[in-house]
Write a protein that holds these residues in place. Structure first.
Motif, short mmCIF file in Angstrom:
data_model
loop_
_atom_site.label_atom_id
_atom_site.label_comp_id
_atom_site.label_asym_id
_atom_site.label_seq_id
_atom_site.Cartn_x
_atom_site.Cartn_y
_atom_site.Cartn_z
N GLU A 1 0.80 -1.22 0.00
CA GLU A 1 0.00 0.00 0.00
C GLU A 1 0.83 1.27 0.00
N ASN A 2 2.13 1.17 0.27
CA ASN A 2 2.91 2.41 0.31
C ASN A 2 3.27 2.94 -1.07
N TYR A 3 2.90 2.20 -2.14
CA TYR A 3 3.03 2.77 -3.48
C TYR A 3 1.96 3.84 -3.71
N PHE A 4 0.77 3.60 -3.20
CA PHE A 4 -0.40 4.48 -3.31
C PHE A 4 -0.94 4.53 -4.74
N LEU A 5 -0.13 4.94 -5.70
CA LEU A 5 -0.50 4.96 -7.11
C LEU A 5 0.69 4.56 -7.96
N TYR A 6 0.48 3.67 -8.93
CA TYR A 6 1.48 3.27 -9.92
C TYR A 6 2.55 2.32 -9.36
N TYR A 7 2.86 1.33 -10.15
CA TYR A 7 3.88 0.31 -9.89
C TYR A 7 3.46 -0.73 -8.86
N GLU A 8 2.34 -0.53 -8.16
CA GLU A 8 1.96 -1.53 -7.17
C GLU A 8 1.60 -2.86 -7.81
N GLY B 1 12.45 4.18 4.23
CA GLY B 1 12.66 2.76 3.97
C GLY B 1 11.67 2.23 2.95
N ILE B 2 11.92 1.01 2.47
CA ILE B 2 11.08 0.47 1.40
C ILE B 2 9.67 0.11 1.85
N ASN B 3 9.44 0.05 3.15
CA ASN B 3 8.10 -0.23 3.67
C ASN B 3 7.47 0.98 4.35
N SER B 4 8.09 2.13 4.20
CA SER B 4 7.59 3.34 4.86
C SER B 4 6.17 3.67 4.41
N LYS B 5 5.33 4.04 5.37
CA LYS B 5 3.95 4.42 5.07
C LYS B 5 3.81 5.92 4.84
N ASN B 6 4.91 6.65 4.97
CA ASN B 6 4.90 8.08 4.70
C ASN B 6 4.88 8.29 3.19
N LEU B 7 3.79 8.83 2.66
CA LEU B 7 3.67 8.99 1.22
C LEU B 7 4.53 10.13 0.68
N GLY B 8 4.82 11.12 1.52
CA GLY B 8 5.61 12.25 1.05
C GLY B 8 4.83 13.21 0.17
N TYR B 9 3.51 13.06 0.19
CA TYR B 9 2.66 13.89 -0.67
C TYR B 9 1.31 14.04 0.01
N LYS B 10 0.82 15.25 0.11
CA LYS B 10 -0.47 15.49 0.74
C LYS B 10 -1.59 15.13 -0.22
N GLY C 1 10.36 20.59 -8.79
CA GLY C 1 10.32 20.31 -7.36
C GLY C 1 9.66 18.97 -7.05
N VAL C 2 8.64 18.61 -7.82
CA VAL C 2 7.95 17.34 -7.62
C VAL C 2 8.92 16.18 -7.84
N LEU C 3 9.71 16.25 -8.92
CA LEU C 3 10.69 15.20 -9.20
C LEU C 3 11.73 15.10 -8.09
N LEU C 4 12.26 16.24 -7.65
CA LEU C 4 13.28 16.23 -6.61
C LEU C 4 12.71 15.69 -5.30
N ARG C 5 11.43 15.99 -5.03
CA ARG C 5 10.81 15.45 -3.82
C ARG C 5 10.65 13.93 -3.91
N ALA C 6 10.35 13.42 -5.11
CA ALA C 6 10.22 11.97 -5.32
C ALA C 6 11.55 11.26 -5.07
N ILE C 7 12.63 11.88 -5.51
CA ILE C 7 13.96 11.30 -5.29
C ILE C 7 14.31 11.35 -3.81
N THR C 8 14.08 12.51 -3.19
CA THR C 8 14.41 12.69 -1.79
C THR C 8 13.67 11.70 -0.90
N TRP C 9 12.42 11.42 -1.24
CA TRP C 9 11.64 10.45 -0.45
C TRP C 9 12.36 9.12 -0.37
N ASN C 10 12.89 8.68 -1.49
CA ASN C 10 13.56 7.37 -1.52
C ASN C 10 14.89 7.38 -0.77
N ILE C 11 15.48 8.54 -0.61
CA ILE C 11 16.72 8.64 0.17
C ILE C 11 16.43 8.61 1.66
N THR C 12 15.32 9.18 2.07
CA THR C 12 15.02 9.36 3.49
C THR C 12 14.02 8.37 4.07
#
Length: 304
Positions: free
Chosen positions: A184-191, A292-301, A279-290
């Protein structure tokens, strides 16, 4: 005959969902079938009215948007069918769709999932999906076979696919029990691609049935080139590789993504005057740096 649970998720597109349901009632003759619709926290709750209008359908209301995987997982938990048909609400059924997909799963013990041929709803002779090619994991690239081609039956002999298409995929309950539900932490796409990897590791294959046809109203839920889509497509492309590949493969992918994909996308955004997408792209990259692979934090409101 195997029982089938049709599962679909609605989010702020009530008329689209009603057209979807009407297409099932109009075309399907396969039984036994149950239909389950999850409303994924739509701004206006349609469920009370739907229960009156469609008494044979099971409706479930979530007060929050759980995303594609989360919404479908709610439906899977409630489903009683031997086979689970996960279908976007922005699709419309054709005659024999369910019967054909059931036939594939019935006749192949190794098949864990099967997808139909998909055509675009607004261009009904144009293919969207006749299977996916195998993925190049070093670039996380795969190709939708036949996309944008006029369907002349040129791919009708295909029976296997590299990956399913999330718009329409029927899966055996036994495969779900062995592989688990979607992350569920994909939320949209690739799940669905991540799910496919788990189903394969559980010992199953992914099949096509090109005699089965469904029409897809592409990108109704998130819009074309929306920030939401751009964020999750990039974030989850990286996440998929992180979750499913070895360290050497991941390393090569990271180099490719940073040195080639990121600059290319930024140039494209600037050229198209889509400044906010940088900024959206950079935020997507940053999420993966900060995270874990099972994180439930979507990084997007996620707004309703």
């Amino acid at each position: 005959m195997k029982s089938v649970s049709v599962i679909s998720v609605n989010f702020n597109h009530n008329a689209v969902t009603e057209a979807f349901l009407e297409s099932i009632f109009r075309t399907n003759t396969y039984q036994p079938v149950e239909i389950i619709v999850i409303d994924n926290g739509s701004k206006t709750n349609p469920v009370p009215g739907w229960k009156t209008k469609y008494p044979t359908v099971k409706f479930i209301r979530s007060d929050v948007n759980l995303g594609f995987a989360g919404g479908n997982n709610v439906g899977i938990a409630e489903a009683k069918g031997d086979y689970l048909f996960l279908v976007n609400n922005d699709t419309e059924f054709t005659e024999g769709l369910i019967s054909e997909l059931v036939d594939t799963l019935d006749n192949d013990p190794k098949a864990g999932m099967v997808c139909p041929k998909i055509r675009y709803f607004d261009k009904p002779e144009m293919l969207q999906y006749a299977g996916f090619s195998k993925m190049n994991y070093y670039t996380a690239r795969t190709k939708s076979i036949g996309q944008f081609e006029t369907d002349k039956g040129q791919y009708d002999e295909l029976t296997k696919t590299g990956f399913p298409h999330g718009a329409a995929m029927m899966v055996k309950r036994e495969a779900v029990e062995k592989a688990g539900v979607m992350a569920e932490n994909y939320f949209l796409y690739y799940e669905e691609m991540d799910w496919c990897e788990k189903i394969r590791k559980a010992g199953y294959t992914i099949r096509l049935n090109m005699r089965a046809l469904i029409y897809h109203k592409e990108s109704i839920s998130v819009g074309v080139n929306s920030p939401l889509k751009e964020y999750f497509m990039n974030r989850n492309r990286i996440l998929f590789i992180r979750r499913n590949c070895t360290l050497p493969v991941r390393t090569i992918f990271y180099i490719y993504f940073i040195l080639f994909v990121t600059p290319r996308n930024i140039v494209s955004y600037i050229k198209d005057r889509q400044w906010g997408f940088v900024g959206v792209l950079l935020r997507a990259i940053t999420w993966n740096i900060t995270n874990g692979i099972n994180s439930k934090n979507l990084g997007y409101k996620i707004n309703k």
